[in-house]
Design an enzyme around this catalytic site. Structure first.
Site, PDB file in Angstrom:
ATOM      1  N   HIS A  70      18.279 -29.383  24.935  1.00 54.01           N
ATOM      2  CA  HIS A  70      19.636 -28.544  25.469  1.00 54.01           C
ATOM      3  C   HIS A  70      18.591 -27.369  26.851  1.00 54.01           C
ATOM      4  CE1 HIS A  70      22.728 -29.788  23.068  1.00 54.01           C
ATOM      5  NE2 HIS A  70      22.036 -29.233  21.665  1.00 54.01           N
ATOM      6  N   GLU A 130      23.262 -26.653  32.345  1.00 54.35           N
ATOM      7  CA  GLU A 130      22.935 -25.460  31.207  1.00 54.35           C
ATOM      8  C   GLU A 130      24.494 -24.724  31.163  1.00 54.35           C
ATOM      9  OE1 GLU A 130      22.415 -26.955  27.885  1.00 54.35           O
ATOM     10  OE2 GLU A 130      20.751 -28.189  28.628  1.00 54.35           O
ATOM     11  N   ASP A 151      16.476 -33.129  29.063  1.00 52.89           N
ATOM     12  CA  ASP A 151      17.423 -33.327  28.809  1.00 52.89           C
ATOM     13  C   ASP A 151      17.954 -34.169  30.058  1.00 52.89           C
ATOM     14  OD1 ASP A 151      17.409 -32.357  27.002  1.00 52.89           O
ATOM     15  OD2 ASP A 151      19.896 -31.063  26.765  1.00 52.89           O
ATOM     16  N   ASP A 164      21.505 -32.775  34.779  1.00 49.11           N
ATOM     17  CA  ASP A 164      21.876 -32.530  33.901  1.00 49.11           C
ATOM     18  C   ASP A 164      21.615 -30.314  33.857  1.00 49.11           C
ATOM     19  OD1 ASP A 164      21.883 -32.714  30.301  1.00 49.11           O
ATOM     20  OD2 ASP A 164      21.325 -31.371  30.730  1.00 49.11           O
TER      21      ASP A 164
END
Length: 641
Positions: free
Chosen positions: A205, A66, A210, A64
Site C-alpha cells: 500500500h 494512494e 505496488d 499506482d
C-alpha cells in the site's frame, strides 16, 4: 512477428531473362532463348497476423496511487508511483507524495503509512500532474484495477484544467481474470498475484512498491500470452474486449427489439425466462449483451442459452421498473439475482397477546399485531430486534402467558432486562405501557424508543468501550431505517388514489396512477396533446387493487420505486384522493445520525467498490487456434463449454 505492413519479395527465376522450357519449367526440355521484361521487385500487402506493434517494442508505464478514500468525488491523491518498462527492462521510475489539501483519515494512515505530517510540504496535485504526464507521454498506462487509478488521475486533470491524453491502458486485474483459473489463484488481488509470480517487491500500500510489484505481475502474465500467439499490443488490448464467436452469432436476436423505455426478457430453449431487465433504450441495451462490454460470467452463460428476446415497451421508466419487478417475482429467472423472492422479506412482529413479545415472520397479516420492516435478511432483523430489547424490557421467552398461569423468573429478570410478568411481578397494564412505546415508534414518534439507545452509545464511547458502542450504534441504525421505511410505506398505502406527472424532456408529461402504493396505470401526454384527456383515459382503464383499504396493494419494492419517482425534482402531484403525509415527528431528526453511521461504514471499507476481483469458476479460456499452411490464425476466445 514482423512489424512492417508490407514486405519486399525478391524476384523469382521465372521473372528474369533466361532460358525457359516450352512447358514453362526452367531447365526442362529443349532450351531456347526467350526474352522477358524485368518488372523489378514486387510488393505485397502484409497479412493480418503481421499487423500490430510487437509487445517487446511497447513502452509501458505502470502506475499506482494512494488516496484518502475510494471515490474521486470525496477523496484525493496522496501519492503517485510509476515505473516505465520496455522489453522487460526498467527505463525509469516516478514517485512523489501529494498534498491532498485535507486531513488524511487515521484509518488511511494505518493502511498506507502516509500521515498528514508527511504530505504537509508535498506539492499539490496540479503541480505534480504535468511531470507525471510528461513521464508517461507516449506510453501505454498499466494499473491493477485500472478504473480506480485512472479515474482519480482523470478527475484530478479535470479539476486542474489539464487535458487528459488519449493513451491506451491495460488492466492487469482484468488480464489475470482472463488468463488464470481458480485452481491457480483464489482471486486476482495484487497481494495474491505478486507472490504467485514471484515478484521481487511485495505490495504494501505504498505507490512505488505496488507499481514495482505490478510490473512483475505484468511480465508474468505476458509469459502466459506467448504460447497463445498474442505478441502485439493490439491483440493484448483486444484480449479483454474480444467477443466470443458464439455470442457474436446471436446478435440477430436484437434485430426486432424497438427503442424507447421498456422491459426485455431473454428466453431459453423451452421458452422459459432466463433473465429480465429494463432500460430507457431497449434496442441499445439488448445489443450490448452481444458486445465485448458485457463480461459478467453468469450473463455470458445466459446469452449462450438464449434463443429469443422478448421486448415489452412501456410509457416511461417507472412503468418499466415496476413491470421488471413483477416479472422477476412471477417467473423467478435463474440469472436474476435481485427481487426474485419478495415473499422472503422478513418483518418483526409485536404479537397480540396479554404480554406481547417480538417474533420474526415473513407474512404481514392485518390485525395480527404491529409489524416493523421489511428487512433484507435475518441478520438485519435480528439486529433490529436486539436493539429493541436493549431499549425496552420486553420478554424474550417464546411461550404464551396468561394472567392465571404463573411460572419462574428467567435469567433476564435477574439482569433487569425483563419485568418478569411470568411471575406476576409485573401487571398487564405496566407491561402494556412498555409495548406501547414500540407501537408509538412504528406509528409516528420513535423518540422514546431510540433515546435510551443513543444515550447508551455515548456512554459506552465515553468509557472507551468503542467496539461495544459501534455494535449498538449499527443496530440502532438498522432499527431507525426500518422505522423510517415502514412509515413511508404506510403513508402511501393510506392514499386511495394518486396521480403523478413528470416532464418527459420534450415538452410533454409522463403520467402515473397509483392506488394504495401500486402502479395501476401509466401513460404519456405529448406536448401537443391534452393532459386531462390522456389522464381520463388512464383512470378509466386503471386496475382496481384488491384487499382491505389502508394496506399496501403492491410489494414493498414496487411501492418504494413509486416513492423514489415521486421524490425526484420536477415531479407534480396532479390529483390526490385522501391524505398524503408523513407522521409527525417521524424519523427526520435522525437523518444526521444515519449519515454519521454511513460515513463510518465508508471509513471502515474505504475502497469497497462492489466489483469482484475473483477468478471465474468457469473462465473463458484463450486458445491459439489452428495453424495451417497460410500461417498463424489470430487467437480467439474459446466458446463456453
Amino acid at each position: 512477428m514482423p512489424r512492417p505492413t508490407v514486405r519486399r519479395v525478391p524476384p523469382s527465376p521465372a521473372a528474369t531473362p533466361g532460358w525457359v522450357s516450352a512447358a514453362g519449367a526452367p531447365g526442362a526440355g529443349l532450351p531456347r532463348p526467350t526474352p522477358r521484361f524485368d518488372p523489378g521487385p514486387r510488393y505485397v500487402q502484409g497479412t493480418i497476423e503481421e499487423l500490430g506493434t510487437p509487445l517487446a517494442e511497447v513502452t509501458f508505464v505502470v502506475v499506482d496511487l494512494e488516496t484518502t478514500g475510494g471515490s474521486p468525488r470525496d477523496s484525493a491523491i496522496t501519492e503517485i508511483g510509476a515505473v516505465k518498462v520496455r522489453g522487460g527492462h526498467v527505463l525509469g521510475e516516478f514517485q512523489t507524495l501529494v498534498d491532498p489539501g485535507r486531513e488524511i483519515p487515521p484509518y488511511i494512515s494505518v493502511l498506507t503509512g502516509i500521515t498528514t505530517m508527511m504530505v504537509a510540504a508535498a506539492p499539490r496535485i496540479a503541480a505534480v500532474l504535468p511531470s507525471f504526464l510528461e513521464f508517461a507521454r507516449g506510453a501505454v498506462l498499466v494499473a491493477h484495477n485500472a478504473p480506480f487509478d485512472l479515474g482519480f488521475l482523470k478527475a484530478a486533470c479535470a479539476e486542474s484544467g489539464i487535458p487528459w491524453p488519449a493513451a491506451a491502458s491495460v488492466d492487469t486485474a482484468v488480464l489475470a481474470r482472463r488468463l488464470l483459473s481458480r485452481d491457480e489463484v483464489p482471486n486476482c488481488k495484487l497481494a495474491t498475484l505478486a507472490p504467485y509470480f514471484s515478484a521481487a517487491t511485495s505490495p504494501c500500500h505504498r505507490a512505488l512498491d505496488d507499481a514495482r510489484a505490478t510490473v512483475d505481475v505484468l511480465h508474468g502474465l505476458f509469459e502466459r500470452l506467448g504460447p497463445l500467439g498474442i505478441t502485439s499490443l493490439e491483440e493484448l488490448t483486444g484480449l479483454t474486449r474480444r467477443v466470443d464467436p458464439e455470442r457474436r452469432r446471436k446478435r440477430h436476436l436484437a434485430d426486432d427489439v424497438p427503442g424507447g423505455p421498456g422491459v426485455y426478457l431473454f428466453r431459453g430453449p423451452k421458452d422459459e425466462p432466463l433473465y429480465v431487465g429494463t432500460s430507457n433504450d431497449l434496442r441499445s441495451r439488448v445489443r450490448s449483451y452481444f458486445t465485448a462490454g458485457e463480461q459478467r460470467s453468469r450473463i455470458t452463460e445466459m446469452v449462450a442459452l438464449a434463443q429469443r428476446v422478448e421486448a415489452i415497451p412501456c410509457a416511461h421508466d417507472l412503468e418499466a421498473a415496476v413491470r421488471e419487478l413483477r416479472l422477476i417475482a412471477e417467473h423467478k429467472p435463474r440469472y436474476n439475482r435481485r427481487s426474485r423472492f419478495p415473499e422472503r422479506a422478513l418483518w418483526i412482529r409485536l404479537t397480540e397477546e396479554v404480554f406481547p413479545r417480538l417474533s420474526v415472520v415473513r407474512r404481514v397479516r392485518p390485525g395480527a399485531g404491529v409489524f416493523l420492516g421489511p428487512f433484507p435478511d435475518r441478520r438485519a432483523a435480528d439486529a433490529a430486534a436486539a436493539a429493541i430489547h436493549e431499549s425496552l424490557p420486553l420478554r424474550q421467552c417464546t411461550s404464551r402467558l396468561s394472567l392465571k398461569v404463573l411460572g419462574d423468573a428467567c435469567a433476564l429478570a435477574g439482569m433487569g432486562r425483563c419485568g418478569a410478568p411470568c411471575t406476576g411481578a409485573q401487571s398487564a397494564d405496566e407491561y402494556g405501557a412498555i409495548a406501547a412505546v414500540l407501537r408509538a415508534a412504528v406509528a409516528a414518534d420513535p423518540e422514546a424508543l431510540l433515546t435510551p439507545l443513543l444515550e447508551r452509545v455515548d456512554r459506552l464511547a465515553a468509557e472507551e468501550r468503542f467496539e461495544d458502542a459501534a455494535v449498538l450504534r449499527d443496530r440502532t441504525a438498522v432499527l431507525v431505517r426500518a422505522v423510517r421505511r415502514r412509515q413511508r410505506l404506510e403513508s402511501l398505502a393510506a392514499v386511495p388514489q394518486l396521480v403523478i406527472a413528470r416532464p418527459d424532456g420534450a415538452g410533454g408529461w409522463h403520467l402515473s396512477v397509483v392506488r394504495r402504493g401500486r402502479l395501476v396505470a401509466a401513460g404519456g401526454a405529448p406536448r401537443v396533446g391534452s393532459v386531462r384527456q390522456t389522464l381520463a383515459g388512464l383512470l378509466a382503464t386503471a386496475e382496481t387493487p384488491l384487499g382491505p383499504d389502508g394496506e399496501l396493494a403492491a410489494t414493498v419494492d414496487e411501492t418504494e420505486l413509486v416513492l423514489r419517482w415521486m421524490e425526484k425534482p420536477g415531479t407534480r402531484l396532479v390529483e390526490v384522493d385522501g391524505t398524503l403525509a408523513c407522521p409527525v415527528p417521524g424519523t427526520g431528526s435522525y437523518s444526521a445520525f444515519l449519515d454519521r453511521v454511513e460515513t463510518s461504514r465508508r471509513e471502515r471499507e474505504p475502497f469497497a467498490d462492489g466489483r469482484s476481483l475473483g477468478t471465474r469458476a468457469r473462465p473463458e479460456r484463450v486458445s491459439s487456434g489452428a495453424r495451417g499452411a497460410g500461417g498463424a490464425v489470430p487467437p480467439r476466445l474459446a466458446s463456453p463449454a
